[in-house]
Design an enzyme around this catalytic site. Structure first.
Site, PDB file in Angstrom:
ATOM      1  N   LYS A  94       0.848  -1.169   0.104  1.00  0.00           N
ATOM      2  CA  LYS A  94      -0.023   0.132  -0.041  1.00  0.00           C
ATOM      3  C   LYS A  94       0.972   1.347   0.079  1.00  0.00           C
ATOM      4  O   LYS A  94       0.697   2.191  -0.516  1.00  0.00           O
ATOM      5  CB  LYS A  94      -0.768  -0.035   0.959  1.00  0.00           C
ATOM      6  CG  LYS A  94      -1.983  -1.053   1.075  1.00  0.00           C
ATOM      7  CD  LYS A  94      -2.745  -1.075   2.303  1.00  0.00           C
ATOM      8  CE  LYS A  94      -3.961  -2.331   2.166  1.00  0.00           C
ATOM      9  NZ  LYS A  94      -4.481  -2.760   3.221  1.00  0.00           N
TER      10      LYS A  94
ATOM     11  N   GLN B 298      -5.016  -1.252   9.603  1.00  0.00           N
ATOM     12  CA  GLN B 298      -4.866  -2.647   8.754  1.00  0.00           C
ATOM     13  C   GLN B 298      -5.583  -3.730   9.830  1.00  0.00           C
ATOM     14  O   GLN B 298      -5.358  -3.951  11.154  1.00  0.00           O
ATOM     15  CB  GLN B 298      -3.333  -2.976   8.425  1.00  0.00           C
ATOM     16  CG  GLN B 298      -3.076  -4.283   7.825  1.00  0.00           C
ATOM     17  CD  GLN B 298      -3.609  -4.376   6.244  1.00  0.00           C
ATOM     18  OE1 GLN B 298      -3.262  -3.527   5.571  1.00  0.00           O
ATOM     19  NE2 GLN B 298      -4.440  -5.529   5.900  1.00  0.00           N
TER      20      GLN B 298
ATOM     21  N   ASP C 242     -11.183   3.216   3.794  1.00  0.00           N
ATOM     22  CA  ASP C 242     -11.541   1.777   3.825  1.00  0.00           C
ATOM     23  C   ASP C 242     -13.249   1.726   3.678  1.00  0.00           C
ATOM     24  O   ASP C 242     -13.604   0.675   3.542  1.00  0.00           O
ATOM     25  CB  ASP C 242     -11.109   1.073   5.092  1.00  0.00           C
ATOM     26  CG  ASP C 242      -9.995   0.036   4.731  1.00  0.00           C
ATOM     27  OD1 ASP C 242      -9.829  -0.063   3.479  1.00  0.00           O
ATOM     28  OD2 ASP C 242      -9.419  -0.301   5.544  1.00  0.00           O
TER      29      ASP C 242
END
Ligand code: NAP
Length: 295
Positions: A54, A98, A121
């Site tokens: 990422k 995460q 997200d």
């Protein structure tokens, strides 16, 4: 019939190029580059690989990235304090924590603490609601967003088509169903207790599978000509010790029946990070618009 292979790597590269162009225009307009903060708690090796990917891809499109690697002993309070600091930091436009988090930390509390405006997200309840109601400006979960782009590489218009989403998680299945419904598909969602899955699959013009059960969907369950999107990724080890990634669809069978199908790997996977970058740019653009709006 041999299905067309939907090339997720190539479509993800298109998305990254669009984001890079958007970032260049954003910066040319006098703004600092969009910034993404990625937070990792603990030492899960797979999560370390995802985070490194990422960060690399964020920087490759001209955005800045910050990586926060916290030890497994990090408390929920310490993580929430960091999220609150990032919420207040004007150089951070996107915050990604995460998963999975250590079991002592309440994931829902963390997700709800991330500012909805920086929730790239798309898991904050505000964004879940905005996505569900089709509100403009919602930050939508990256994997379903990427799947929609893959579907649109096959179908310009999906209104009126029958779609089945196999899997009902908050991360993939449920937001996926909402996005398909917004585009006027007739949508069903299947889960562990769904009966007669085989027949339901055979009715679907668009079949999206996200269960984590390797090879669950057989070739003869698929409607001839259907578009099949395989979100599942499972790492399996053969008796000789070699590892490979497999999806939830029996690809070698399905390719002879479907009209179009994603491979695993190289289908949905690359789209998820590309859509994370797109969400970060959108968040930065929205923050700039809000800052420029008359009081
Ligand atoms: N490519 C990517 O970027 C990406 C991103 C996210 C996830 N994934 C992959 O996608 C898969 C699913 O992820 P997830 O996070 O959604 O998983 P999850 O949270 O474990 O959810 C799995 C869903 O599948 C359903 N399910 C399980 N077995 C089933 C069966 N035999 N028949 C019908 N439904 C069944 C479950 O039903 P219940 O609700 O009834 O338990 C649940 O709704 C995994 O392989 C994951 O690695 C890939």
């Amino acid at each position: 019939m041999t299905a067309r292979i939907i090339d997720g790597k190539a479509i993800a590269a298109e998305v990254r190029a669009e984001v890079a162009a958007g970032v260049a225009a954003f910066v040319a307009d006098g703004s600092p580059p969009p910034g993404l903060a990625v937070v990792l708690v603990g030492d899960d090796p797979a999560s370390h690989v995802y985070v490194a990917n990422k960060v690399r891809q964020t920087e490759a499109v001209g955005m800045t990235s910050r990586r926060y690697m916290l030890g497994a002993e990090t408390t929920e309070r310490q993580l929430l304090d960091l999220v609150e600091r990032l919420n207040a930091d004007p150089h951070v436009h996107g915050i990604l924590v995460q998963f999975p988090l250590p079991p002592e930390i309440d994931t829902v509390k963390v997700v709800s603490t991330i500012s909805a405006a920086k929730d790239v997200d798309g898991f904050n309840p505000l964004n879940v609601g905005r996505t569900a109601t089709g509100m403009k400006g919602a930050l939508t979960p990256c994997t379903p967003l990427g799947v929609m782009r893959l579907i649109h590489s096959v179908h310009a218009d999906i209104a009126g088509l029958g779609a089945l989403v196999v899997g009902a998680s908050n991360v993939v299945g449920r937001p996926m169903a909402r996005l398909l419904l917004q585009e006027q598909c007739t949508v069903s969602v299947a889960h562990v207790l769904t009966t007669d899955l085989e027949r339901r699959c055979r009715d679907a013009d668009i079949l999206v599978v996200a269960t984590g059960v390797p090879g669950l969907i057989r070739g003869d369950w698929i409607k001839p000509g259907a578009t099949v999107i395989d979100v599942g990724i499972t790492r399996i080890t053969s008796s000789s010790g070699t590892e490979r990634l497999v999806g939830d669809v029996a690809f070698d069978e399905a390719i002879h029946v479907a009209g179009a199908i994603t491979p695993v790997p190289g289908g949905v996977g690359p789209m998820t990070i590309a859509c994370l970058l797109a969400n970060t740019l959108s968040a930065a653009q929205a923050a700039k618009e809000e800052a420029c709006a008359p009081a």
